[in-house]
Design a protein around this motif. Structure first.
Motif, PDB file in Angstrom:
ATOM      1  N   ARG A 322       0.826  -1.206   0.000  1.00  0.00           N
ATOM      2  CA  ARG A 322       0.000   0.000   0.000  1.00  0.00           C
ATOM      3  C   ARG A 322       0.860   1.256   0.000  1.00  0.00           C
ATOM      4  O   ARG A 322       0.568   2.249  -0.698  1.00  0.00           O
ATOM      5  CB  ARG A 322      -0.912  -0.004   1.227  1.00  0.00           C
ATOM      6  CG  ARG A 322      -2.076  -0.999   1.122  1.00  0.00           C
ATOM      7  CD  ARG A 322      -3.137  -0.690   2.177  1.00  0.00           C
ATOM      8  NE  ARG A 322      -2.580  -0.753   3.523  1.00  0.00           N
ATOM      9  CZ  ARG A 322      -2.559  -1.839   4.278  1.00  0.00           C
ATOM     10  NH1 ARG A 322      -3.077  -2.971   3.794  1.00  0.00           N
ATOM     11  NH2 ARG A 322      -2.045  -1.814   5.489  1.00  0.00           N
ATOM     12  N   ASN A 326       0.680   4.167  -2.758  1.00  0.00           N
ATOM     13  CA  ASN A 326       0.455   5.579  -2.459  1.00  0.00           C
ATOM     14  C   ASN A 326       1.621   6.437  -2.939  1.00  0.00           C
ATOM     15  O   ASN A 326       1.418   7.551  -3.441  1.00  0.00           O
ATOM     16  CB  ASN A 326       0.254   5.774  -0.959  1.00  0.00           C
ATOM     17  CG  ASN A 326      -1.008   5.094  -0.464  1.00  0.00           C
ATOM     18  OD1 ASN A 326      -1.955   4.892  -1.238  1.00  0.00           O
ATOM     19  ND2 ASN A 326      -1.041   4.751   0.822  1.00  0.00           N
ATOM     20  N   GLU A 329       1.196   6.882  -6.620  1.00  0.00           N
ATOM     21  CA  GLU A 329       0.138   7.829  -6.959  1.00  0.00           C
ATOM     22  C   GLU A 329       0.594   9.259  -6.686  1.00  0.00           C
ATOM     23  O   GLU A 329       0.301  10.181  -7.471  1.00  0.00           O
ATOM     24  CB  GLU A 329      -1.114   7.500  -6.146  1.00  0.00           C
ATOM     25  CG  GLU A 329      -1.783   6.189  -6.541  1.00  0.00           C
ATOM     26  CD  GLU A 329      -2.282   6.216  -7.967  1.00  0.00           C
ATOM     27  OE1 GLU A 329      -2.675   7.307  -8.438  1.00  0.00           O
ATOM     28  OE2 GLU A 329      -2.274   5.150  -8.627  1.00  0.00           O
TER      29      GLU A 329
END
Length: 356
Positions: A322, A326, A329
């Motif tokens: 994760r 992130n 992104e």
């Protein structure tokens, strides 16, 4: 007149008894003549000894006296001891056989066949290269084997171990063979004397001392003079073994001297105490063994840290995934913002009008 006639009638010629004595040896059969001595040797009748020296023989002489007990052949070129070396003419009374400086490099199976009473075999100063497993099988009574300076040409410990496995040796001589460790494989059960003088032994390790304390070798006595003993901490087990009551098992224990380090060179070994033997120091000034142990410990710590780090990564793989998503992104949004501002700056319609 009557007395003269009676003498002639009663007695023969006086020379007849002497004639009988002269002819007596011809009537008695002659005793068997002793066997001839080989032309390349000289023989001594008592004890039955034959010595052949520096005659460049290529095989043992075949015309040896049958009753010979000691045979010595030195300085020849025998090269190979084969099955036929002594089997053609057995020497059933031979007790001692010396074959020194004879350039022997190969001993074949049953090379001692024909020597059933042999007890001492001397093969010293020969460049042995090959010893068959049954090399000594023809001499079941062999008790002393001398191999001084005979194991320098090739490593023969494995071959000799097979050749000695069925013998009941009492004395084994291995002096001058540059041995660096105790040849435990060559020590048959019941061995009483082992000569290891003038080798390259720096110490006897703890495992070697345990083999000497085995029940089948409890009566073994050693000779260790003229070895370069290194009087450092590696010699502590051997010195403790000596001072613990085994000094009587080393025949020349009082003559053992330190060859190093320089501060102890020439010092009698029995005058030292095990705790006084220091380890050799490394370049950094710390004892070599301690330095080695430090490196090993440091390596173990690094390995443990690496394992813990990999375990943490594995247990948090979802969170790490994760976090990576992130991060990706966020990087994408940042790049899109840069790209949008670049397009805005490059568009002429958005360019500012000049002032009036």
């Amino acid at each position: 007149m009557a007395r003269r006639q009676a003498r002639r009638a009663g007695g023969g010629p006086r020379w007849l008894p002497w004639l009988g004595l002269a002819l007596l040896p011809l009537a008695v059969p002659p005793a068997a003549a002793p066997a001839a001595c080989p032309s390349a040797c000289y023989c001594v009748a008592t004890p039955e000894l034959v010595q052949c020296r520096y005659e460049r023989l290529e095989e043992p002489p075949r015309e040896l006296p049958a009753a010979v007990q000691n045979l010595s052949i030195a300085g020849s070129n025998l090269s190979v001891l084969s099955r036929a070396s002594f089997a053609a003419r057995p020497l059933r009374d031979l007790r001692l056989l010396r074959l020194r400086h004879d350039n022997i490099h190969t001993i074949e199976d049953m090379a001692l066949q024909g020597l059933p009473a042999l007890r001492t075999l001397d093969l010293s100063h020969n460049p042995l290269l090959s010893v068959a497993a049954g090399a000594f099988a023809g001499a079941p009574l062999l008790r002393t084997l001398q191999l001084n300076q005979a194991l320098l040409a090739a490593p023969l410990e494995g071959q000799l171990a097979l050749a000695l496995r069925n013998l009941s040796l009492r004395r084994l001589e291995l002096a001058g063979n540059a041995l660096q460790a105790l040849p435990a494989a060559l020590l048959p059960p019941g061995l009483e004397e082992l000569d290891l003088r003038n080798n390259s032994l720096q110490r006897l390790a703890a495992a070697e001392l345990r083999s000497l304390d085995a029940p089948e070798l409890r009566g073994l006595r050693l000779s260790l003079a003229s070895n370069p003993l290194s009087c450092d901490c590696g010699l502590r087990p051997f010195l403790a073994w000596l001072r613990g009551g085994a000094a009587n098992r080393v025949l020349d224990a009082r003559s053992l001297r330190c060859a190093g380090p320089a501060a102890l060179r020439g010092t009698a070994l029995l005058r030292l105490r095990p705790e006084a033997l220091a380890c050799a120091r490394g370049d950094g000034g710390e004892p070599a063994e301690l330095e080695t142990a430090s490196y090993v410990f440091f390596g173990i710590v690094l390995a443990l840290i690496g394992v813990v780090f990999l375990m943490v990564l594995y247990l948090n793989r979802r969170g790490i995934k994760r976090w990576l998503h992130n991060l990706r992104e966020a990087c994408r949004d940042q790049m899109e913002g840069y790209h949008y501002r670049y397009e805005q700056d490059a568009d002429p319609r958005c360019a500012g009008t000049p002032g009036l």
